[in-house]
Motif scaffolding. Structure first.
Motif, PDB file in Angstrom:
ATOM      1  N   GLN A  58      -3.287  26.173   0.633  1.00 40.66           N
ATOM      2  CA  GLN A  58      -3.299  25.009   1.534  1.00 40.66           C
ATOM      3  C   GLN A  58      -2.219  23.988   1.172  1.00 40.66           C
ATOM      4  OE1 GLN A  58      -6.598  26.338   3.955  1.00 40.66           O
ATOM      5  NE2 GLN A  58      -5.090  24.768   4.325  1.00 40.66           N
ATOM      6  N   ILE A 102       4.059  16.567  -4.682  1.00 40.72           N
ATOM      7  CA  ILE A 102       4.251  15.205  -4.224  1.00 40.72           C
ATOM      8  C   ILE A 102       2.932  14.425  -4.256  1.00 40.72           C
ATOM      9  CG2 ILE A 102       6.420  15.125  -2.938  1.00 40.72           C
ATOM     10  CD1 ILE A 102       3.403  16.505  -1.290  1.00 40.72           C
ATOM     11  N   LEU A 124      -5.190  12.742   0.882  1.00 45.26           N
ATOM     12  CA  LEU A 124      -5.785  13.956   1.445  1.00 45.26           C
ATOM     13  C   LEU A 124      -7.023  14.396   0.667  1.00 45.26           C
ATOM     14  CD1 LEU A 124      -4.746  15.965   3.761  1.00 45.26           C
ATOM     15  CD2 LEU A 124      -3.356  14.001   3.230  1.00 45.26           C
ATOM     16  N   TRP A 175       5.304  26.657   4.701  1.00 42.92           N
ATOM     17  CA  TRP A 175       5.321  25.540   5.641  1.00 42.92           C
ATOM     18  C   TRP A 175       5.476  26.026   7.087  1.00 42.92           C
ATOM     19  CZ3 TRP A 175       3.510  21.381   6.965  1.00 42.92           C
ATOM     20  CH2 TRP A 175       4.139  20.496   7.840  1.00 42.92           C
ATOM     21  N   PRO A 176       4.370  26.099   7.835  1.00 44.04           N
ATOM     22  CA  PRO A 176       4.410  26.649   9.196  1.00 44.04           C
ATOM     23  C   PRO A 176       4.782  25.599  10.235  1.00 44.04           C
ATOM     24  CG  PRO A 176       2.143  26.170   8.576  1.00 44.04           C
ATOM     25  CD  PRO A 176       2.999  25.725   7.430  1.00 44.04           C
ATOM     26  N   PRO A 211       0.968  21.919   0.970  1.00 42.18           N
ATOM     27  CA  PRO A 211       2.094  21.904   1.911  1.00 42.18           C
ATOM     28  C   PRO A 211       3.400  22.353   1.265  1.00 42.18           C
ATOM     29  CG  PRO A 211       1.511  19.663   1.275  1.00 42.18           C
ATOM     30  CD  PRO A 211       0.457  20.568   0.692  1.00 42.18           C
ATOM     31  N   ILE A 218       2.722  24.216  13.809  1.00 43.05           N
ATOM     32  CA  ILE A 218       2.108  22.895  13.787  1.00 43.05           C
ATOM     33  C   ILE A 218       2.585  22.081  14.986  1.00 43.05           C
ATOM     34  CG2 ILE A 218       2.069  20.689  12.535  1.00 43.05           C
ATOM     35  CD1 ILE A 218       2.028  22.372   9.939  1.00 43.05           C
ATOM     36  N   ARG A 235      -1.696  18.397   8.594  1.00 38.56           N
ATOM     37  CA  ARG A 235      -1.423  19.228   9.771  1.00 38.56           C
ATOM     38  C   ARG A 235      -1.472  20.708   9.439  1.00 38.56           C
ATOM     39  NH1 ARG A 235      -3.067  15.524  13.113  1.00 38.56           N
ATOM     40  NH2 ARG A 235      -1.467  14.119  13.921  1.00 38.56           N
ATOM     41  N   LYS A 236      -1.006  21.067   8.248  1.00 41.70           N
ATOM     42  CA  LYS A 236      -1.076  22.483   7.856  1.00 41.70           C
ATOM     43  C   LYS A 236      -2.544  22.906   7.785  1.00 41.70           C
ATOM     44  CE  LYS A 236      -0.035  25.597   4.005  1.00 41.70           C
ATOM     45  NZ  LYS A 236       0.750  25.842   2.799  1.00 41.70           N
ATOM     46  N   MET A 237      -3.375  22.030   7.230  1.00 38.63           N
ATOM     47  CA  MET A 237      -4.799  22.346   7.137  1.00 38.63           C
ATOM     48  C   MET A 237      -5.419  22.480   8.532  1.00 38.63           C
ATOM     49  SD  MET A 237      -8.013  20.768   7.363  1.00 38.63           S
ATOM     50  CE  MET A 237      -7.862  19.017   7.051  1.00 38.63           C
ATOM     51  N   CYS A 244      -0.045  14.860  -2.907  1.00 42.07           N
ATOM     52  CA  CYS A 244      -0.705  14.572  -1.630  1.00 42.07           C
ATOM     53  C   CYS A 244      -2.221  14.744  -1.699  1.00 42.07           C
ATOM     54  CB  CYS A 244      -0.145  15.481  -0.534  1.00 42.07           C
ATOM     55  SG  CYS A 244      -0.483  17.230  -0.801  1.00 42.07           S
ATOM     56  N   GLY A 245      -2.701  15.598  -2.610  1.00 41.02           N
ATOM     57  CA  GLY A 245      -4.144  15.773  -2.770  1.00 41.02           C
ATOM     58  C   GLY A 245      -4.761  16.853  -1.895  1.00 41.02           C
ATOM     59  N   THR A 246      -3.928  17.581  -1.152  1.00 42.30           N
ATOM     60  CA  THR A 246      -4.471  18.646  -0.293  1.00 42.30           C
ATOM     61  C   THR A 246      -5.203  19.709  -1.120  1.00 42.30           C
ATOM     62  OG1 THR A 246      -2.555  18.302   1.126  1.00 42.30           O
ATOM     63  CG2 THR A 246      -3.894  20.240   1.582  1.00 42.30           C
ATOM     64  N   MET A 268       1.953  16.237   6.416  1.00 43.16           N
ATOM     65  CA  MET A 268       2.237  17.673   6.448  1.00 43.16           C
ATOM     66  C   MET A 268       1.061  18.473   5.893  1.00 43.16           C
ATOM     67  SD  MET A 268       6.221  17.197   5.406  1.00 43.16           S
ATOM     68  CE  MET A 268       6.933  18.794   5.511  1.00 43.16           C
ATOM     69  N   GLY A 269       0.474  18.003   4.795  1.00 41.90           N
ATOM     70  CA  GLY A 269      -0.704  18.683   4.240  1.00 41.90           C
ATOM     71  C   GLY A 269      -1.858  18.677   5.224  1.00 41.90           C
ATOM     72  N   MET A 302      -8.609  18.508  -2.106  1.00 40.60           N
ATOM     73  CA  MET A 302      -9.517  18.519  -0.964  1.00 40.60           C
ATOM     74  C   MET A 302     -10.001  19.930  -0.676  1.00 40.60           C
ATOM     75  SD  MET A 302      -8.788  18.072   3.055  1.00 40.60           S
ATOM     76  CE  MET A 302      -7.527  19.278   2.894  1.00 40.60           C
ATOM     77  N   CYS A 304       4.627  13.386   3.711  1.00 39.67           N
ATOM     78  CA  CYS A 304       4.253  14.648   3.051  1.00 39.67           C
ATOM     79  C   CYS A 304       2.749  14.867   3.141  1.00 39.67           C
ATOM     80  CB  CYS A 304       4.729  14.655   1.604  1.00 39.67           C
ATOM     81  SG  CYS A 304       4.131  13.277   0.616  1.00 39.67           S
ATOM     82  N   GLN A 305       1.984  13.770   3.183  1.00 38.01           N
ATOM     83  CA  GLN A 305       0.539  13.909   3.347  1.00 38.01           C
ATOM     84  C   GLN A 305       0.216  14.329   4.776  1.00 38.01           C
ATOM     85  OE1 GLN A 305      -0.764   9.995   2.110  1.00 38.01           O
ATOM     86  NE2 GLN A 305      -0.801  10.591  -0.048  1.00 38.01           N
TER      87      GLN A 305
END
Ligand code: FAD
Ligand code: SF4
Ligand code: SF4
Ligand code: SF4
Lengths: 274, 294
Positions: A257, A220, B82, A263-264, A259, A268, B110-112, A222-224, B107-108, A227, B104-105
């Protein structure tokens, strides 16, 4: 001591966690037998141990008051060696938990032996850091180098022994180490579950973002991933990750990492007090 | 609970005339970030800022109110916010970062924070997450198609885009063109189909237009810090509120849309599971509450 760990983890800011805080304190007061910990250093760079020591605030009391380090060359100056090295001990002691840093070299008899022995002697084996968990940058090894040109094949320790917990990262963050220690001491299995699941993730690569997320219609943008990549191998192009494979060390963190990998949700919500 | 856990739900808007003019809805995102920056609750924020290309956002670390203002308005395409979070902490040295995230961001993020496995000393530097509502998002090329082919407008002339009342709206300096939202179907990104969250259930404060009168926003405060910051901004007179409209076009509408998004996503999740495709969420048969975001 526990107050300090909690403060470090920012737990005190969340009143909803009072129940679990009380539990934590109870564990502390009960003066249980201290867990016996070992630390084994295979083919890693000591970065994982360094990250552990970055928990300055809690390290000294953790090591002296809460656990017994019973085995480890660096942390306790105790090691075991089949070749009867005069400075080595005769047999590896029993351990409740052993942290293993580094992948194992199939041509290094000493490492192979120590690893197998650790499995025999330890209740819980933790693959500590990405080298132990996924092979990480040692995956690129091709041998033919000093000090031993024969040392060529480096694999994650789960290829050789049964591993109970994997804590990848190059290195794992000081916070995840502290959080995991607290979870282990409290027997908080829910928190540890993802780390148990990650034991099976031994073939990691930045290309997993493409294979397991984008190709599976899950990304999606998000860029996690970008990062969290510790080598800045990931950038985002048109909302999708782009991995520079020349920079990728196969640590697995980007996918871990993401998401959309696991998915925890419950944890959270608990952490946020929601 | 299809709207997630929240403390209060109200209609709100920024009282600042400039923010009202440039923001998408009630200017809550921009207004709250500017307030938090002024009050030193945050020392910067990650926002979807402008890039060299019109309507293509670029995740940006905003260090001043001007930079926050420059990011106001919704860009209906991917902005990997993110990505800039570590940048904000390392390169810009933020100790108390704010961020705007779609669900959805959130979510990323908070998971981090709960599992900062390979992310060192970033999680503790996030002071405020403003979550905005989201039904779906579009690749940039999809957006171009809407504007040039469907609305027949030159991309560079567009001043605002909006989704509401069943239509996609395109505003230019002297015209407003719309087409039914149905016509955007098939252009959204695939990953949205399994998304269970319309209202950023895990943010500190969520805001969006659904359920609110024109130029107002619906706001849900969720966490302690979120509630505190929102109340402070209201007390300072920078945000005005009015009670949530509980009726058909208010809370009822928001609840209905949040629920239908979850139901659609659950169907897709179950189908994917049947096909053996990976999906990080549980199948409806594995869940106590089939609409929970797990
Ligand atoms: C893709 C998308 C879909 C949305 N769908 C809905 C919907 O279905 N229903 C609904 O009620 N609301 C939806 N919204 C939210 C809505 O459009 C407004 O952004 C929200 O109400 C905030 O308005 P505001 O006036 O408070 O924000 P403003 O003060 O105008 O600030 C907007 C903020 O959003 C951020 N932003 C803009 N574009 C993006 C982006 N692409 N990704 C991440 N952040 C961005 C900017 O950084 C800015 O800080 C959507 C937003 C996006 C980005
Ligand atoms: S973290 Fe996962 S979902 Fe997010 S952009 Fe990267 S691959 Fe896509
Ligand atoms: S892309 Fe980065 S985070 Fe992902 S495996 Fe490679 S080095 Fe690790
Ligand atoms: S619908 Fe969900 S997955 Fe898609 S952009 Fe919005 S929040 Fe992200």
């Amino acid at each position: 001591m526990l107050a300090r760990i909690k403060e470090f983890l920012g737990m005190e800011a969340k009143p909803k966690e009072e129940a679990s805080q009380q539990e934590v304190e109870k564990v502390a007061e009960e003066e249980k037998a201290k867990p016996r910990i070992g630390y084994i250093h295979l083919s890693g760079c000591t970065g994982d141990a360094m990250s552990l020591t970055e928990n300055y605030d809690i390290l000294a009391p953790l090591l002296t008051e809460m656990v017994d380090i019973v085995y480890g060359q660096t942390l306790a100056d105790v090691w075991y060696d089949v070749e009867n090295n005069p400075y080595a001990i005769d047999d590896m002691p029993e351990m409740d938990l052993v942290l293993i840093e580094g992948s194992v070299c199939l041509q290094d008899e000493h490492s192979m032996h120590e690893l197998l022995k650790a499995r025999e002697k330890a209740g819980l084996v933790v693959a500590f850091g990405s080298c132990a968990a996924t092979g990480c940058f040692t995956r690129y090894s091709r041998g033919g180098q000093q000090a031993n040109p024969r040392h060529e094949s480096f694999v994650p320790i789960a290829d050789i022994i049964k591993v109970d917990l994997a804590m990848p990262g190059c290195p794992p963050s000081p916070e995840i180490i502290a959080k995991t220690v607290v979870a282990v001491i409290n027997g908080d299995m829910d928190y540890l579950q993802p780390m148990m699941d990650l034991v099976g993730y031994t073939e990691a690569c930045g290309c997993d973002l493409q294979l397991k997320v984008v190709n599976q219609a899950l990304c999606i943008g998000c860029g996690t991933c970008a990062m969290s990549c510790q080598t800045r191998a990931v950038t985002m192009t048109n909302g999708r990750p782009e991995v520079n494979s020349d920079r990728c060390i196969k640590c697995g963190i980007c996918y871990i990492q993401c998401p959309r990998s696991w998915w925890p949700a419950d944890r959270i919500k608990q952490d946020l007090g929601l | 609970m299809v709207l997630g856990t929240y403390k209060q739900i109200v209609h709100a808007r920024s009282t600042d005339k400039q923010i009202q003019k440039i923001s998408q809805d009630g200017g809550i995102a921009t207004g709250l970030l500017c307030f938090a920056l002024d009050e030193k609750i945050i020392d910067g924020a990650v926002v979807a800022g402008p890039s060299d290309e019109m309507w293509k956002p670029e995740p940006t670390v905003a260090l001043s109110s001007d930079e926050i203002l420059a990011a106001a308005g919704t860009k209906y395409t991917l902005s990997p916010n993110l990505w800039m979070v570590k940048e904000a902490v390392r390169q810009n040295g933020l100790e108390k970062a704010g961020i705007v995230t779609i669900p959805c961001q959130t979510m990323g993020l908070r998971k981090m924070q709960s599992y900062p496995i390979g992310v060192r000393f970033v999680a503790d530097k996030i002071a405020l997450d403003i979550g905005i509502f989201c039904t779906e998002n579009f690749p940039f090329e999809s957006l171009k198609t809407f504007i040039t082919a469907k609305a027949g407008v030159n991309f560079d002339l567009v001043e605002k885009m909006d989704i509401g009342k069943g239509k996609f709206w395109v505003h230019t300096a002297d015209d407003v063109i719309s087409f039914p939202i149905k016509e955007t179907h098939g252009y959204e990104q695939n990953g949205c189909k399994v998304c269970l969250d319309l209202v950023s259930e895990l943010s500190d404060i969520s805001t969006g237009s659904i359920g609110a009168p024109d130029n107002w926003s619906s706001v849900l405060t969720r966490t302690e810090p979120g509630e505190t910051i929102f109340s402070q901004a209201v007390d300072a007179g920078l945000i005005e509120t009015k009670p949530m409209d509980e009726g058909k076009f208010g809370l009822e509408m928001l609840t209905k849309l949040a629920k239908s998004k979850k139901e659609k996503a659950m169907k897709e999740i179950d189908q994917r599971k049947e096909l053996g495709l990976p999906v990080p969420y549980k199948a409806s048969s594995e869940k106590e509450d089939p609409l929970a975001n797990v």
